[in-house]
Design an enzyme around this catalytic site. Structure first.
Site, short mmCIF file in Angstrom:
data_model
loop_
_atom_site.label_atom_id
_atom_site.label_comp_id
_atom_site.label_asym_id
_atom_site.label_seq_id
_atom_site.Cartn_x
_atom_site.Cartn_y
_atom_site.Cartn_z
N TRP A 153 -4.22 51.77 -2.57
CA TRP A 153 -2.80 51.42 -2.57
C TRP A 153 -1.93 52.34 -1.71
CZ3 TRP A 153 -0.97 55.97 -4.19
CH2 TRP A 153 -1.71 56.70 -5.13
N GLU A 252 -15.19 56.34 2.71
CA GLU A 252 -14.14 57.34 2.96
C GLU A 252 -13.58 57.70 1.59
OE1 GLU A 252 -11.01 58.97 2.74
OE2 GLU A 252 -9.91 57.43 3.84
N LEU A 253 -14.00 58.88 1.10
CA LEU A 253 -13.81 59.21 -0.31
C LEU A 253 -12.78 60.32 -0.54
CD1 LEU A 253 -17.54 58.98 -1.46
CD2 LEU A 253 -15.82 57.18 -1.25
N CYS A 286 -4.96 60.77 1.96
CA CYS A 286 -6.27 61.42 1.79
C CYS A 286 -6.45 62.61 2.73
CB CYS A 286 -7.39 60.41 1.97
SG CYS A 286 -7.35 59.53 3.54
N GLU A 382 -8.25 67.11 -5.63
CA GLU A 382 -7.15 66.61 -4.83
C GLU A 382 -6.00 66.14 -5.72
OE1 GLU A 382 -6.76 63.56 -1.03
OE2 GLU A 382 -8.19 63.11 -2.61
#
Length: 477
Positions: A153, A252-253, A286, A382
């Site tokens: 999102w 893509e984490l 990210c 994070e």
């Protein structure tokens, strides 16, 4: 397209726009107000099977479509996105909360990805190998097949386009499941592709319970590749599902980007860049600069000036003239607040913010934490929010060790005027992308992706295109 957010949203399956009818509904919420603004239909199992069948039928037709024709459709879709950027941007601000200017900018930047991949597809060359007279060996690249793609999102258009553009350019069909929190803007991107002439079944969009949709699509023998952007735990789970069918994955984490600030940097320029970058999209990025390691000689100056600038960041509804909107959903303020409180109890100094703002919507204060201990959760996980965490360092080796201490490695940043320091940082930091004296890590023509638990595979540029292709060697005698 109306500027108002639509009361009801649609799926797009096998060339048809599908209303809710008797399907279950997800309620879309405006994060600036906390109010429900629309109903989103959830795909049924029959809907998913229909999408899979359409993708299966569309793939061989699209695969055999000349690359020039594929490119022309992508270029047309890019033009439509630029024309419709103000309207699509408004939808994004309603559902995601980011300031309108940033939302419109995201749409126009996404359009360029269609253009880039349209041209990359024309340059996807194979090679001929040296063989004795009368023999031939050559290598060619072919589309992998139907793709299942899952996007989050925080960038409702920019993240999906990184999957749609290379898949379509390569000759694949694709089923996209964006986030249910932010459905309207990616739906409109699909509409641009449809209006540009993309054949039925090549690109479809579905929504629903994430676990149910992903497990159903990945289990199907139709799907040959999975692309996912999201959390490490979910990425690992999807990889396990993909392993059952030996399916290719791009993951893509996320990350926890370190920022190394050396005492020989251009301090004012550095501050201007990193403060703006940190609070972009309320830190829900990210590759957001988050772990600030600042050389001891300038630590106090940097912390003070950073805090002064952060205090001036305007926060409010994305339709107002602000620099930062709300967090995207009701889970985020509580999660960010808990991490800040953990850091505070373990000895961190809260220099600014640290609190939820107001009693309407999901707003959070820009926050600066200083002298954060390494055992604080926010130094290891994070935060995905508007929080900068800072610690001093003395030597280059210490800075590199701190940057590499986590099992994550997506983006990293460094600021120095010393060329040798810059070279060593670029070589020794364990990250898929390193930016030195700037924050640009996703220009569109360069690979975007991480190492370690930040995932594998690349998006964007020629590497991103080849992620949707298989390599075939052909030997003739």
């Amino acid at each position: 397209m109306s500027n108002a957010y639509p009361d009801k949203l649609q799926l797009h399956i096998d060339g048809e726009w599908i209303d809710g009818e008797d399907r279950d509904i997800h309620q879309v919420v405006n994060p600036a107000t906390g109010e429900t603004i629309s109903d989103l239909p959830k795909a049924t199992t029959a809907d998913l099977d229909r999408a899979l069948d359409a993708a299966d039928r569309a793939f061989p037709v699209w695969r055999d479509t000349p690359v020039a024709e594929r490119a022309a459709i992508l270029h047309k879709a890019a033009d439509l996105m630029r024309e419709r950027a103000p309207e699509i941007g408004r939808l994004m601000t309603y559902e995601q909360g980011k300031p309108l200017g940033q939302a419109i900018g995201e749409v126009t930047a996404s359009a360029s990805h269609f253009d880039i991949m349209a041209e990359e597809a024309k340059r996807c060359y194979g090679r001929v190998l040296v063989r004795p007279a009368g023999q031939n060996s050559f290598v060619k690249y072919q589309p992998v097949g139907p793709v299942a793609a899952f996007s989050p999102w925080n960038f409702p258009v920019f993240t999906p386009v990184r999957k749609l553009a290379p898949a379509i350019a390569a000759g694949c069909s694709i089923i996209l499941k964006p986030a249910e929190e932010t459905p309207a803007s990616p739906i409109e991107m699909i509409r641009c592709l449809v209006d540009a002439g993309l054949p039925s079944g090549v690109a479809q969009v579905v929504f629903g319970d994430p676990a149910e949709v992903s497990s159903h699509l990945i289990a199907s023998p139709v799907i040959r590749k999975i692309s996912f952007t999201g959390s490490v735990p979910v990425g690992k789970h999807l990889m396990k599902l993909a392993a059952e069918g030996m399916k290719r994955t791009t993951m893509e984490l996320g990350g926890h980007a370190p920022v190394l600030v050396f005492d020989d940097c251009d301090l004012e320029k550095t501050l201007d860049l990193v403060v703006t970058g940190k609070f972009r999209n309320a830190g829900q990025v990210c590759v957001s600069p988050t772990r600030f390691y600042v050389q001891s000689g300038i630590y106090d100056r940097f912390e003070k000036a950073f805090t002064e600038r952060a205090q001036k960041v305007s926060v409010g509804d994305g339709f107002d003239a602000v620099e930062m909107g709300p967090l995207a959903n009701p889970r985020r303020p509580s999660a960010v607040g808990a991490m800040i409180e953990d850091a505070r109890t373990k000895g961190a100094d809260v220099r600014l913010g640290g609190e939820r703002r107001g009693d309407k919507g999901f707003f959070f204060d820009p926050t600066v934490l200083s002298h954060v201990p390494l055992d604080a959760s926010i130094m290891n996980e994070e935060p995905f929010g508007p929080v900068a965490v800072m610690r001093p360092f003395d030597t280059l080796d210490e800075a590199i060790e701190q940057a590499n201490r986590l099992p994550l490695g997506l983006a990293a940043y460094a600021f120095t005027e010393n060329l040798r320091t810059a070279n060593l940082v670029g070589d020794r930091i364990e990250a898929g992308m390193v930016a030195i004296n700037n924050l640009t890590v996703s220009p569109g023509d360069a690979p975007f992706g991480g190492v370690k638990e930040s995932g594998h595979g690349s998006e964007d540029g020629p590497d991103g295109l080849k992620a949707y292709m298989v390599t075939k060697a052909i030997h003739q005698a």
